[in-house]
Design a protein around this motif. Structure first.
Motif, short mmCIF file in Angstrom:
data_model
loop_
_atom_site.label_atom_id
_atom_site.label_comp_id
_atom_site.label_asym_id
_atom_site.label_seq_id
_atom_site.Cartn_x
_atom_site.Cartn_y
_atom_site.Cartn_z
N PRO A 73 0.71 -0.99 -0.17
CA PRO A 73 -0.40 -0.10 -0.31
C PRO A 73 1.08 1.36 0.17
CG PRO A 73 -0.95 -1.87 1.59
CD PRO A 73 0.44 -2.50 1.04
N SER A 74 2.41 1.10 0.79
CA SER A 74 2.25 2.06 0.58
C SER A 74 3.42 2.98 -0.22
CB SER A 74 3.49 2.12 1.75
OG SER A 74 4.36 1.10 1.03
N PHE A 75 3.19 2.53 -1.22
CA PHE A 75 4.07 2.20 -2.75
C PHE A 75 2.73 2.39 -4.13
CE2 PHE A 75 7.64 -0.15 -1.79
CZ PHE A 75 8.67 0.77 -0.78
N THR A 76 1.26 2.91 -3.69
CA THR A 76 0.19 2.46 -5.00
C THR A 76 -0.69 3.00 -4.15
OG1 THR A 76 -0.45 0.26 -3.71
CG2 THR A 76 0.95 -0.24 -5.61
N SER A 77 -1.34 3.34 -5.69
CA SER A 77 -2.81 4.14 -4.89
C SER A 77 -4.13 3.73 -6.08
CB SER A 77 -2.52 5.61 -5.01
OG SER A 77 -4.04 5.87 -5.80
N GLY A 78 -4.61 2.65 -6.03
CA GLY A 78 -5.66 1.81 -7.09
C GLY A 78 -4.44 1.38 -7.85
N PRO A 79 -5.03 1.71 -8.76
CA PRO A 79 -3.73 0.70 -10.02
C PRO A 79 -2.61 1.18 -10.32
CG PRO A 79 -5.51 1.24 -11.15
CD PRO A 79 -6.12 2.21 -9.94
N PHE A 80 -2.72 2.05 -10.02
CA PHE A 80 -1.42 3.00 -10.23
C PHE A 80 -0.17 2.89 -9.34
CE2 PHE A 80 -4.72 4.97 -12.20
CZ PHE A 80 -4.69 5.61 -13.58
N SER A 81 0.76 3.02 -9.32
CA SER A 81 2.27 3.08 -8.74
C SER A 81 2.60 4.81 -8.15
CB SER A 81 2.97 2.35 -9.15
OG SER A 81 3.48 2.73 -10.48
N LEU A 82 3.38 4.59 -7.22
CA LEU A 82 3.37 6.01 -7.29
C LEU A 82 5.16 6.41 -7.11
CD1 LEU A 82 1.55 6.50 -3.90
CD2 LEU A 82 1.05 7.24 -6.21
N PRO A 83 5.63 6.51 -8.50
CA PRO A 83 7.59 7.00 -8.12
C PRO A 83 7.61 7.34 -7.89
CG PRO A 83 5.32 6.91 -11.02
CD PRO A 83 5.10 6.91 -9.34
N GLY A 84 7.05 8.74 -7.03
CA GLY A 84 7.82 9.18 -5.70
C GLY A 84 8.21 8.90 -4.59
#
Lengths: 492, 365
Positions: free
Chosen positions: A342-353
């Motif tokens: 969960p710390s690297f994702t938001s829904g289907p999207f990954s969070l590169p930041g």
């Protein structure tokens, strides 16, 4: 660099110091930009491996260059056949092989299929190949990496007898102890330059390590005695068959919290299968595995994601093939395997930041160099790649960490660091399974050791009550203290 | 080893390779006895010279974006889908069913359904080879190409036995009713008050651009895309990380087949307004060239699709204006581009890398 005839000349250096490049130039795989090679005072041009062979240079590669389905004899004459009749050159080669075996103690049955031979014997075939081509200078690249201690001893005896017959041997290794025991002269390479050449008698292991790294290194691992807690992992009668052969034969053991269990053994005796089953990428045929008392699903592969969720981390044996994706950026590998958390994702999207932030933290905590999360991972040294894998797994705070060959292809400076991290993790109360073919590493890090031979546990030892010889015998399947230690395989 | 900067690797190398291919094509034109410079001029005006011609270029562009993306997406998971031709053919049957049955409704209904059904048909056609690959180890290159023939045969059978209007000899369905004709580009321009000549491209052009953006988002901004790329680079490492190879290959191939299928929406509902034998006309295979040239990157695919769209349209004009040059010339150019961009890239890359090294060294000195 100058190598005297009839001597064994050792070359040491960290990974990427240029040892292999130098040898490849000598054997004609690469061309030098400048400089010259002289043999017996005469300048030679080596443009191709044929030139090297003609000049009397023979090479025994780290990864053997043998045709496995061919016999020993066929492998030896391959590329050196004379005339159109294979039979005639085979007959001639048979005679020469017989002589070589007698002179140097290199006995191998010429009609055995190479694929059926043990690794030690395959290496012997490589040496025979070079001698058959009348090599006067023999280059051995990391020859003991795949051998048991006794096979290595045998190899050293062969090298001694080759030396006695006037052959010249160049011996490349990263194992300083071997340099000390067998070479006459030693050269140290660092960052592509030959930094020192000394008679071995004037050197010591610590001095060599200093020369290699360029600073003083601590070779011993400082650690306090383990304070084992509750049992974290329990393996019972685990059996793994692959293609009809049993690779693991009903093995049982346990690891407790705050304890490092070393798994020693020559590569290929079931250690890899053990790691794969525990990690859930291969299926077991029988037996059960309990993590903190709860059974793990070992009946199928493809369970790695589940294992992570259950609190296991894994530093794989072959990080290039398993642990990281080489063309990916450091930041992508720093969360690889945990990219869905969960710390690297938001829904289907990954969070590169967020992934980059985590990578920066990892780089700082684990001293990864260079400290740029956007770099391509392939451009980092082996040691720094390994720090990324180890750091990534440790940061997830697993209860059990499986570690395979933590320092394979890792330079001395980084080995020191990685060993300290592993011990620190133990001191936090984690259970650690350490698989390594390096006896020094097993002896230095483990609290308890099991030795694997032919898919079984050939012996179990508390670290204070064993030494290199004892483990070496177990690695060959011989228990000198039969009866004193009752191991699971004997009970079953 | 020498390495090229990223921009040179992604732009300069393909650009120079294409130029090289065009120079060799020019030699072929010269050998035929025509002036290559005139030929280039004819092709450029043929592709971009008028609104009408541009319309055709954009129509081909749309086809090639879809088939190019199809190949590119599969490449990222290390799957070589060369079945775009068959997937588009099968999708055409789906699109035609919509066109034939909903012709009396409105394009606002036909457009979403046409996209959906063509996507599903294309995906279904890719699903079988994908499943055989991951579960049975049948090589996907072999199975997808065989499925091209099955799709072609199926189309012949359907057209010959069911869809051909009674009494007609031509192997094509009846023309769809007006309601199933997607709006042409000039009509779309009309909505925002721009009067334009007839433009053959249609509203699917915008969906092609959107598809590029969606594929980019998927590959580089979602965790599924991360897994697809990881799997494509290293199957074993994917297994270690807990990524299911079965899931990745199936999803990627469904997406790939679906994208190839959208080519049929563009052609069947947007331009031909009937199901015609062999309507894919090699666009599935051109997609391979487009993906190779575009480095499997959605924006690269868009640029490459524009080039190939222009080549197709310009090539057609060329055959018309300079009859001595056979219409197959375009096939030769295409083949040369694939050869130079795909197979012989090092002809450009190695000298270029040397130049870069030389420049770097002299800058240091």
């Amino acid at each position: 660099m100058a190598v005297a005839r009839g001597t064994i000349h050792g070359i040491v250096g960290e990974n990427g110091a240029g040892k292999s490049t130098l040898m490849s130039i000598l054997y004609g795989f690469y061309q030098a930009d400048r400089g010259e090679i002289r043999i017996n005072g005469e300048r030679v041009a080596i443009r191709h491996s044929d030139d090297a062979i003609a000049a009397g240079i023979g090479m025994v590669h780290q990864h053997f260059m043998l045709v496995k389905p061919f016999t020993v004899l066929e492998n030896v004459i391959l590329g050196a056949e004379e005339g159109a009749s294979l039979q005639r050159s085979a007959a001639k080669a048979r005679g020469i092989l017989g002589e070589l075996a007698e002179t140097y103690g290199l006995e191998v049955d010429p009609d055995m299929v190479v694929g059926d031979l043990s690794v030690g014997l395959q290496q012997r075939v490589e040496i025979l190949k070079a001698l058959y081509r009348q090599a006067e200078i023999l280059i051995l690249d990391e020859p003991t990496g795949v051998l048991t201690p006794s096979e290595a001893d045998h190899l050293f005896r062969i090298l001694e007898s080759l030396k006695a017959q006037g052959k010249t041997i160049i011996f490349i290794t990263h194992k300083l102890r071997e340099i000390m025991s067998i070479t006459d002269t030693v050269s140290v390479m660092r960052r592509g330059a030959m930094t020192a050449t000394h008679p071995t008698s004037e050197m010591s292991v610590t001095r060599l390590a200093e020369l290699m790294v360029g600073r003083a290194v601590e070779l011993r691992v400082d650690k306090t005695p383990a304070r084992p807690g509750a049992e974290i992992l329990s393996v019972r009668d685990l059996t793994v068959a692959r293609n009809g052969t049993e690779r693991l034969k009903s093995i049982s053991f346990g690891i407790r919290a705050g304890e490092i269990l070393g798994v020693a053994g020559v590569a290929g005796n079931g250690q890899s299968e053990l790691l794969e089953v525990l990690w859930g990428t291969a299926a077991a045929t029988a037996g059960e595995v309990l993590l903190k008392g709860a059974p793990l699903d070992v009946s199928r592969g493809g369970r790695a994601a589940e294992r992570r969720r259950q609190g296991i981390g894994h530093v794989p044996e072959d990080r290039h093939r398993h642990g990281i994706i080489m063309p990916f950026g450091v930041w992508e590998n720093a969360s690889y395997g945990y990219h869905r958390s969960p710390s690297f994702t938001s829904g289907p999207f990954s969070l590169p930041g967020r992934m980059k932030d985590a990578a920066r933290e990892l780089i700082e905590t684990f001293d990864v160099r260079p400290d740029d999360p956007l770099l391509k991972t392939a451009n980092l040294s082996g040691g720094n790649q390994q720090k990324i894998v180890l750091g990534r797994e440790i940061r997830q705070n697993p209860d059990l960490l499986l570690i395979g060959q933590p320092t394979r292809g890792v330079d001395i400076g980084a080995i020191e660091y990685i060993h300290r991290e592993i011990v620190a993790l133990r001191d936090q109360g984690k259970a650690i399974l350490l698989v390594s073919v390096e006896l020094d590493e097993i002896l230095g890090l483990s609290d308890r050791v099991i030795v694997m031979f032919d898919g079984r546990i050939s012996g179990e030892r508390v670290i204070e009550e064993t030494d290199e010889n004892d483990l070496g015998m177990l690695m060959a399947g011989v228990d000198q203290r039969e009866g004193k230690n009752v191991t699971a395989s004997k009970m079953g | 080893m020498s390495q090229l900067p990223k921009w040179a690797d992604s732009f300069l190398v393909p650009l120079l390779s294409v130029l090289l291919a065009l120079v060799v094509s020019g030699l072929v034109v010269l050998a035929i006895g025509e002036n290559p410079l005139t030929a280039v001029r004819v092709m450029i005006t043929g592709a971009f010279g008028s609104t009408y011609n541009l319309g055709f270029t954009l129509f081909y562009f749309t086809n090639f974006v879809f088939t190019g993306l199809a190949v590119a997406v599969a490449f990222h998971a290390a799957q070589f889908n060369i079945g775009g031709e068959g997937q588009a053919t099968f999708a055409g049957i789906g699109a035609a069913l919509i066109g034939l049955s909903l012709g009396e409704t409105h394009w606002l209904l036909v457009l979403p359904l046409g996209i959906l059904v063509a996507f599903l048909f294309g995906a279904a056609w890719a699903a079988v080879p994908a499943y055989l690959q991951v579960r049975r180890g049948s090589h996907i290159v072999i199975t997808t190409i065989m499925f091209n023939y099955i799709a072609a045969g199926l189309l012949v059978a359907l057209l010959g036995n069911f869809l051909k209007p009674a009494g007609s000899a031509a192997p094509q369905s009846r023309t769809f009713d007006e309601g199933a004709h997607l709006p042409r580009l000039d009509e779309v321009l009309g909505w925002i008050g721009i009067e334009a000549q007839r433009m053959e491209g249609n509203i699917m052009f915008f969906f092609a651009l959107a598809a590029c953006a969606v594929v980019w988002l998927l590959l580089w901004r979602t965790h599924l895309g991360f897994e697809i790329r990881a799997y494509g680079h290293n199957e074993k490492a994917a297994d270690y990380a807990g990524i299911s190879g079965f899931r990745i290959v199936m999803l990627v191939m469904l997406l790939s087949g679906g994208l190839a299928g959208l080519m049929a929406t563009n052609t069947v509902l947007g331009q031909q307004h009937s199901l015609v034998l062999g309507f894919v006309e090699g666009a599935g295979f051109t997609g391979i060239a487009v993906a190779l040239m575009g480095r499997s990157h959605p924006f690269g695919v868009a640029l490459a699709a524009l080039l190939f769209g222009a080549l197709y349209q310009g090539g057609a004009e060329l055959a018309f204006e300079m009859p001595a040059i056979p219409s197959k010339m375009i096939v030769i150019i295409q083949a040369l581009i694939i050869l130079f961009v795909g197979a012989m890239e090092n002809i450009v890359r190695i000298p270029l890398a040397r130049i870069f090294m030389f420049v770097q060294q002299s800058r240091k000195a």
